[in-house]
Design a protein around this motif. Structure first.
Motif, PDB file in Angstrom:
ATOM      1  N   LEU A 269     -32.347 -13.063  44.183  1.00 21.48           N
ATOM      2  CA  LEU A 269     -31.385 -13.988  43.585  1.00 21.48           C
ATOM      3  C   LEU A 269     -31.300 -15.279  44.373  1.00 21.48           C
ATOM      4  O   LEU A 269     -31.308 -16.374  43.793  1.00 21.48           O
ATOM      5  CB  LEU A 269     -30.003 -13.325  43.503  1.00 21.48           C
ATOM      6  N   ILE A 270     -31.218 -15.193  45.685  1.00 21.72           N
ATOM      7  CA  ILE A 270     -31.112 -16.395  46.508  1.00 21.72           C
ATOM      8  C   ILE A 270     -32.372 -17.243  46.370  1.00 21.72           C
ATOM      9  O   ILE A 270     -32.300 -18.471  46.227  1.00 21.72           O
ATOM     10  CB  ILE A 270     -30.839 -16.014  47.970  1.00 21.72           C
ATOM     11  N   GLN A 271     -33.535 -16.601  46.398  1.00 21.72           N
ATOM     12  CA  GLN A 271     -34.767 -17.383  46.232  1.00 21.72           C
ATOM     13  C   GLN A 271     -34.894 -17.923  44.809  1.00 21.72           C
ATOM     14  O   GLN A 271     -35.439 -19.005  44.594  1.00 21.72           O
ATOM     15  CB  GLN A 271     -35.975 -16.535  46.610  1.00 21.72           C
ATOM     16  N   TYR A 272     -34.359 -17.187  43.847  1.00 23.21           N
ATOM     17  CA  TYR A 272     -34.380 -17.678  42.464  1.00 23.21           C
ATOM     18  C   TYR A 272     -33.610 -18.993  42.334  1.00 23.21           C
ATOM     19  O   TYR A 272     -34.062 -19.920  41.652  1.00 23.21           O
ATOM     20  CB  TYR A 272     -33.768 -16.630  41.535  1.00 23.21           C
ATOM     21  N   LEU A 277     -33.895 -24.588  40.800  1.00 28.69           N
ATOM     22  CA  LEU A 277     -33.395 -25.942  41.027  1.00 28.69           C
ATOM     23  C   LEU A 277     -34.408 -26.838  41.723  1.00 28.69           C
ATOM     24  O   LEU A 277     -34.149 -28.016  41.936  1.00 28.69           O
ATOM     25  CB  LEU A 277     -32.102 -25.890  41.847  1.00 28.69           C
ATOM     26  N   GLY A 278     -35.551 -26.277  42.092  1.00 28.94           N
ATOM     27  CA  GLY A 278     -36.587 -27.083  42.743  1.00 28.94           C
ATOM     28  C   GLY A 278     -36.278 -27.403  44.192  1.00 28.94           C
ATOM     29  O   GLY A 278     -36.753 -28.410  44.717  1.00 28.94           O
ATOM     30  N   VAL A 279     -35.487 -26.557  44.867  1.00 28.40           N
ATOM     31  CA  VAL A 279     -35.176 -26.757  46.284  1.00 28.40           C
ATOM     32  C   VAL A 279     -36.330 -26.210  47.106  1.00 28.40           C
ATOM     33  O   VAL A 279     -36.669 -25.029  47.004  1.00 28.40           O
ATOM     34  CB  VAL A 279     -33.864 -26.051  46.684  1.00 28.40           C
ATOM     35  N   THR A 280     -36.932 -27.060  47.906  1.00 24.19           N
ATOM     36  CA  THR A 280     -38.106 -26.681  48.687  1.00 24.19           C
ATOM     37  C   THR A 280     -37.756 -26.617  50.157  1.00 24.19           C
ATOM     38  O   THR A 280     -37.061 -27.485  50.683  1.00 24.19           O
ATOM     39  CB  THR A 280     -39.247 -27.701  48.480  1.00 24.19           C
ATOM     40  N   HIS A 281     -38.250 -25.580  50.822  1.00 22.64           N
ATOM     41  CA  HIS A 281     -38.035 -25.415  52.259  1.00 22.64           C
ATOM     42  C   HIS A 281     -39.375 -25.515  52.981  1.00 22.64           C
ATOM     43  O   HIS A 281     -40.388 -24.999  52.502  1.00 22.64           O
ATOM     44  CB  HIS A 281     -37.363 -24.077  52.554  1.00 22.64           C
ATOM     45  N   PHE A 282     -39.347 -26.177  54.131  1.00 20.12           N
ATOM     46  CA  PHE A 282     -40.573 -26.472  54.852  1.00 20.12           C
ATOM     47  C   PHE A 282     -40.577 -25.842  56.237  1.00 20.12           C
ATOM     48  O   PHE A 282     -39.535 -25.455  56.769  1.00 20.12           O
ATOM     49  CB  PHE A 282     -40.755 -27.989  54.978  1.00 20.12           C
ATOM     50  N   CYS A 283     -41.758 -25.756  56.819  1.00 21.25           N
ATOM     51  CA  CYS A 283     -41.891 -25.259  58.187  1.00 21.25           C
ATOM     52  C   CYS A 283     -41.476 -26.341  59.176  1.00 21.25           C
ATOM     53  O   CYS A 283     -41.555 -27.536  58.878  1.00 21.25           O
ATOM     54  CB  CYS A 283     -43.340 -24.860  58.475  1.00 21.25           C
ATOM     55  N   ILE A 331     -36.739 -28.203  35.813  1.00 15.82           N
ATOM     56  CA  ILE A 331     -35.411 -28.806  35.919  1.00 15.82           C
ATOM     57  C   ILE A 331     -35.418 -30.047  36.795  1.00 15.82           C
ATOM     58  O   ILE A 331     -34.943 -31.118  36.388  1.00 15.82           O
ATOM     59  CB  ILE A 331     -34.393 -27.767  36.447  1.00 15.82           C
ATOM     60  N   ARG A 332     -35.953 -29.931  38.001  1.00 10.05           N
ATOM     61  CA  ARG A 332     -35.906 -31.091  38.900  1.00 10.05           C
ATOM     62  C   ARG A 332     -36.728 -32.259  38.367  1.00 10.05           C
ATOM     63  O   ARG A 332     -36.299 -33.414  38.458  1.00 10.05           O
ATOM     64  CB  ARG A 332     -36.365 -30.701  40.300  1.00 10.05           C
ATOM     65  N   GLN A 333     -37.896 -31.956  37.807  1.00  3.87           N
ATOM     66  CA  GLN A 333     -38.714 -33.036  37.240  1.00  3.87           C
ATOM     67  C   GLN A 333     -37.963 -33.758  36.129  1.00  3.87           C
ATOM     68  O   GLN A 333     -38.011 -34.994  36.020  1.00  3.87           O
ATOM     69  CB  GLN A 333     -40.037 -32.471  36.690  1.00  3.87           C
ATOM     70  N   PHE A 334     -37.273 -32.989  35.305  1.00  6.17           N
ATOM     71  CA  PHE A 334     -36.503 -33.578  34.214  1.00  6.17           C
ATOM     72  C   PHE A 334     -35.386 -34.467  34.752  1.00  6.17           C
ATOM     73  O   PHE A 334     -35.182 -35.593  34.279  1.00  6.17           O
ATOM     74  CB  PHE A 334     -35.926 -32.456  33.345  1.00  6.17           C
ATOM     75  N   VAL A 335     -34.658 -33.970  35.736  1.00  2.00           N
ATOM     76  CA  VAL A 335     -33.530 -34.739  36.293  1.00  2.00           C
ATOM     77  C   VAL A 335     -34.025 -36.042  36.905  1.00  2.00           C
ATOM     78  O   VAL A 335     -33.426 -37.104  36.711  1.00  2.00           O
ATOM     79  CB  VAL A 335     -32.775 -33.889  37.333  1.00  2.00           C
ATOM     80  N   SER A 421     -29.135 -29.977  50.751  1.00  2.00           N
ATOM     81  CA  SER A 421     -28.445 -31.264  50.581  1.00  2.00           C
ATOM     82  C   SER A 421     -29.420 -32.362  50.217  1.00  2.00           C
ATOM     83  O   SER A 421     -29.117 -33.265  49.429  1.00  2.00           O
ATOM     84  CB  SER A 421     -27.711 -31.636  51.875  1.00  2.00           C
ATOM     85  N   ASP A 422     -30.605 -32.290  50.786  1.00  2.00           N
ATOM     86  CA  ASP A 422     -31.615 -33.324  50.591  1.00  2.00           C
ATOM     87  C   ASP A 422     -32.084 -33.411  49.138  1.00  2.00           C
ATOM     88  O   ASP A 422     -32.692 -34.405  48.742  1.00  2.00           O
ATOM     89  CB  ASP A 422     -32.806 -33.029  51.508  1.00  2.00           C
ATOM     90  N   MET A 423     -31.810 -32.398  48.352  1.00  2.00           N
ATOM     91  CA  MET A 423     -32.278 -32.358  46.965  1.00  2.00           C
ATOM     92  C   MET A 423     -31.396 -33.155  46.014  1.00  2.00           C
ATOM     93  O   MET A 423     -31.779 -33.406  44.873  1.00  2.00           O
ATOM     94  CB  MET A 423     -32.355 -30.912  46.479  1.00  2.00           C
ATOM     95  N   ALA A 424     -30.185 -33.536  46.432  1.00  2.00           N
ATOM     96  CA  ALA A 424     -29.304 -34.309  45.550  1.00  2.00           C
ATOM     97  C   ALA A 424     -29.994 -35.604  45.135  1.00  2.00           C
ATOM     98  O   ALA A 424     -30.680 -36.245  45.935  1.00  2.00           O
ATOM     99  CB  ALA A 424     -27.986 -34.608  46.249  1.00  2.00           C
TER     100      ALA A 424
END
Length: 483
Positions: A269-272, A277-283, A331-335, A421-424
């Motif tokens: 669920l958390i990863q979903y 929402l297109g939230v990406t996490h990096f190394c 979703i993110r591409q559309f927004v 936060s960076d995704m806003a």
């Protein structure tokens, strides 16, 4: 991007419309075949065996080597996995130093059952949460007041509550799955109104998850969790300081294996929520490298290996579902393409705000109260009480705390929060969420709900921006969030 989201059959992914990633059928309370009674007897008596220091003897001298061939159904395989993973974690961590070689009568059937299920041979989120709960009264709704847990390591009320918070979290999260998929379909239909409505419903769903997380302290004491429960949830990867420099050997003639312990990152669920929402996490995005400098191609950043690896700790059908959603979400591409539609962008940012708030609460409430404060409690560190595993590893610096999943806990979770936060996409929302040095820090941001607790939007008095849909009576003025 064309999507097939609207034709996804959730049942094929072992997802229930009302219970989310919890299976539609209730987990069996015991294996029906008496052949497996020894597994049931030892696993259900783990608290007593640990308390009397008899866990090691019970596994080595009372547990027969049983075949897995008589496990004929998927629910039986899941129950066997719960029994065997609880036994292996209890066996390894019930001694000080921990037992690094697991006898064949436990190691062999666990390896075989894990292979059939496509899961690691260790206690995971699936075995302690998804497949380890019972409903007290089947005639009543599935809620925290009508749930109890199955197996535990300590037999404590605190441990049961810790698991049940996650069980109910998953159940309530079914709404998030539904409205996230509806938002993707709305984009495919070019229906902005439906998209905004789905985003509002998703934001409310995420906020409900945060409210559940805030209930943890009602019945789970932080010190009991840190010193008694948490050590049994640890894995044997990056656990040299806890006494397992090589991991665990599965059978005297087997091989050493290193596996991460139970972690909320194993919650599909958390990863979903991140994926939809297109939230990406990096190394390597900690203090030294965050915030990241923009580059032309974001794909040059390496994705966070830990989060991707944690999918291997999820049931196979759930992994396939996340993959399908990741390939179809738009979703993110559309927004980002809706420069002139403030309502669309603010609806998306409301979800990002709620997800960031969820991670903030997780950091400030769960991590701080349940790990950082107990670890720093000098009176507890200096006691003569017997401690096992992670309860013995009091790091001098908070940044060095290792989670049960083997990560640098504070750095990892702080980075996840900041990257959310960076995704806003709306400038003032991003500034507000990131606490940038501007007038954003002095703004009064409120989330608006109607009298039935339905999320309506949010507004900021400082910039006179509103994203509110009034109900037909024009009385949307009930504030339950105030930042």
């Amino acid at each position: 991007m064309t999507s097939d989201i609207n034709v996804l059959n959730l049942e094929e992914y072992d997802i229930d419309g009302a219970k989310g990633f919890l299976s539609s059928e209730m987990p069996p309370e015991a294996l029906p075949n008496e052949y497996y009674a020894p597994w049931e007897r030892i696993a259900t008596n783990i608290p007593q065996l640990v308390l009397t220091s008899q866990m090691k003897n019970a596994v080595e001298n009372e547990l027969p080597l049983l075949s897995v061939d008589q496990l004929t159904t998927l629910p039986e395989l899941k129950r066997a996995y719960v029994l065997l993973t609880f036994m292996i974690n209890a066996y390894v961590w019930s001694s000080n130093p921990p037992n690094e070689v697991v006898p064949d009568q436990l190691a062999q059937p666990l390896l075989q059952v894990s292979e059939k299920l496509g899961l690691p041979p260790i206690a995971t989120y699936s075995s302690v949460v998804l497949w380890n709960y019972k409903v007290v009264d089947p005639s009543k709704p599935l809620n925290l007041e009508n749930l109890t847990t199955g197996l535990t390591f300590t037999g404590s009320f605190d441990e049961a509550w810790f698991y049940l918070i996650s069980v109910y979290f998953e159940k309530v999260g079914a709404r998030c799955i539904e409205h996230g998929l509806k938002a993707v379909d709305a984009v495919n239909s070019a229906d902005s109104a439906a998209f905004i409505d789905s985003m509002k419903q998703l934001a409310q769903g995420i906020d409900n998850l945060t409210a559940i997380l805030n209930r943890m302290e009602e019945k789970c004491d932080p010190y009991v969790f840190y010193f008694r429960i948490r050590p049994f949830l640890a894995g044997w990867k990056n656990m040299a300081k806890a006494g397992l420099p090589n991991g665990v050997k599965y059978g005297p003639q087997g091989e050493f294996q290193e596996w991460a312990g139970g972690s909320n990152a194993q919650s599909s669920l958390i990863q979903y929520l991140d994926i939809i929402l297109g939230v990406t996490h990096f190394c390597d995005g900690g203090k030294e490298q965050y915030p990241r400098k923009p580059i032309a191609n974001e794909s040059q950043y390496k994705r966070n290996d830990y989060l991707l690896n944690m999918r291997e700790y999820m049931p196979g059908p759930h992994r396939r579902f996340l993959k399908a959603v990741g390939e179809s979400t738009n979703i993110r591409q559309f927004v980002l393409s809706q420069d002139a539609d403030t309502n669309v962008r603010l609806a998306y940012d409301t979800c990002i705000s709620m997800l960031k708030n969820f991670r903030e609460v997780h950091l400030s409430t769960i991590i701080r109260k349940y790990i950082m404060i107990p670890a720093a409690a000098e009176r507890m560190q200096q006691s003569n009480t017997l401690r096992h595993g992670l309860a013995n590893t009091h790091e001098a610096k908070p940044k060095e705390h290792v989670g049960t999943g083997g990560t640098a806990l504070l750095k990892f979770l702080t980075q996840c929060r900041d990257e959310t936060s960076d995704m806003a996409v709306t400038k003032w929302v991003k500034e507000y969420l990131k606490d940038a040095p501007s007038d954003a820090a002095n703004r009064e941001l409120s989330f608006i709900f109607d009298y039935n607790y339905n999320f309506m939007g949010f507004k900021d008095k400082a910039v006179n921006i509103q994203h509110i849909e009034d109900d037909e009576n024009g009385d949307v003025d009930f504030f339950i969030h105030h930042w």
